[in-house]
Scaffold this active site. Structure first.
Site, PDB file in Angstrom:
ATOM      1  N   TYR A  67      -3.311   6.056  -3.252  1.00  0.00           N
ATOM      2  CA  TYR A  67      -2.423   6.556  -2.202  1.00  0.00           C
ATOM      3  C   TYR A  67      -1.349   7.442  -2.814  1.00  0.00           C
ATOM      4  CZ  TYR A  67      -0.480   6.297   2.544  1.00  0.00           C
ATOM      5  OH  TYR A  67      -0.037   6.593   3.810  1.00  0.00           O
ATOM      6  N   GLY A 166     -10.145   3.817  14.052  1.00  0.00           N
ATOM      7  CA  GLY A 166      -9.010   3.376  14.851  1.00  0.00           C
ATOM      8  C   GLY A 166      -8.198   4.531  15.404  1.00  0.00           C
TER       9      GLY A 166
END
Length: 341
Positions: A67, A166
């Site tokens: 990340y 999602g």
């Protein structure tokens, strides 16, 4: 300073929380640990009993060192979570015991949190907390990508990949509520009916001839906004399906590859590629703006516009199984934690 300094009293009753022991494979390095209960909230603070927490791709990327930054370990985890106010400290006026709330913190995978009042967003009474635990990231990401980059009008088309994710399913529903039409790109066939059932207008399987196939099914629609979660050559393929001057918003790298876009798209067709990171955007928002945004989005849960399936729920004791499940491809819904059972 250790993350528990000044927060947890070892003399208090123990509680469970998820802890990242080291950067590595999520199913191996995320542990359920017992720590001291945080105790009563202080001035301006509230105590939240956490009821539902979602496992997001961003959580997994951070855990595995992929990340924006590498975390110092050990550290707490959990970008999303929702629960109920258990107690409030002196000076708290906006929240009261029993209020359902969404946590804005990033250490939500715990049985109890004590946070500043501003870090808890009040939700309407009766809000489904499992759905609220998917509100902070996916829903807000979908809403802001639809509204903040390209001015769209009812009837306009939007194209997105990872459409069954999602964010993707939320984007379909929010677009439908705004009168927008969606082209939904997926990696495998067989999803057409499920995507149509939630309001998707067109579903196509990704591939090198994506641009032509999209033109065929939309009647050559001028698509001004593209939403990319994949990176790599998927960005170029979205560009092939878009109108000159269109904008592609990238918010993820599911392929693990850097975004690639054609020189002809940049130079001759004026396609713009921009990045989206919710955390950065929210740092520029005032508390009132954040509250107003989530109030509007939580109303979409209440009216039934937003509902994302939950494929499985796990206790904190089952954290390794939960991490492995969240990494599995081909899921039909979100993986969540239930910190209090």
């Amino acid at each position: 300073m250790n993350f528990m300094d000044g927060l947890l009293d070892p003399e208090e009753t123990n509680m469970k929380m998820a802890e990242l022991s080291a950067v590595g494979p999520a199913e191996e390095v995320v542990k359920c640990v017992e720590v001291g209960d945080p105790g009563a909230p202080g001035p301006g603070q509230v105590s939240i009993r956490m009821e539902a927490c979602s496992i997001n791709p961003a959580d997994l990327l951070m855990i595995e060192g992929k990340y924006a930054s590498i975390p110092d370990t050990p550290c707490p985890l959990g970008i999303e979570g929702a629960g109920v106010i258990e107690a409030v400290g002196p000076g708290v006026t906006r929240l009261a015991p029993g209020d359902p709330v969404m946590s804005l913190g990033r250490a939500n995978w715990a049985q109890v949190l004590v946070v500043d009042e501003a870090a808890a967003v009040k939700l309407p009474v009766g809000t489904d907390l499992a759905q609220a635990a998917m509100l902070k990231v996916n829903v807000a990401t979908a809403e802001l990508m639809l509204t903040d980059f390209v001015k769209l009008s009812a009837g306009d088309w939007v194209i997105q990949n990872a459409a069954n994710s999602g964010v993707g399913t939320n984007l379909i529903k929010l677009a439908k509520s705004k009168g927008l039409r969606t082209v939904n790109v997926v990696r495998r066939g067989g999803l057409e009916d499920s995507i149509a059932a939630i309001g998707g207008d067109v579903t196509v399987v990704d591939g090198d001839d994506l641009g032509q196939r999209v033109a065929d099914v939309t009647g050559g629609a001028a698509i001004k906004l593209g939403i990319d979660a994949v990176g790599g050559d998927a960005v170029r393929r979205l560009g092939d399906a878009m109108a000159d001057g269109g904008t592609i918003v990238n918010y993820g790298l599911l392929s693990g590859e850097d975004c690639r876009i054609g020189s002809d798209q940049l130079i001759f067709r004026s396609i713009t590629l921009v990045g989206f990171w919710l955390a950065k955007l929210m740092r520029a928002m005032t508390p009132d703006q954040i509250e107003a945004m989530y109030a509007g989005l939580s109303a979409r849960i209440a009216d039934g516009t937003l509902a994302v399936p939950v494929e499985a729920s796990y206790s904190l004791d089952q954290i390794s199984d939960a991490m492995a499940h969240a990494k599995r491809g081909g899921r039909s819904g979100k993986i969540q934690l239930r910190p209090n059972g």
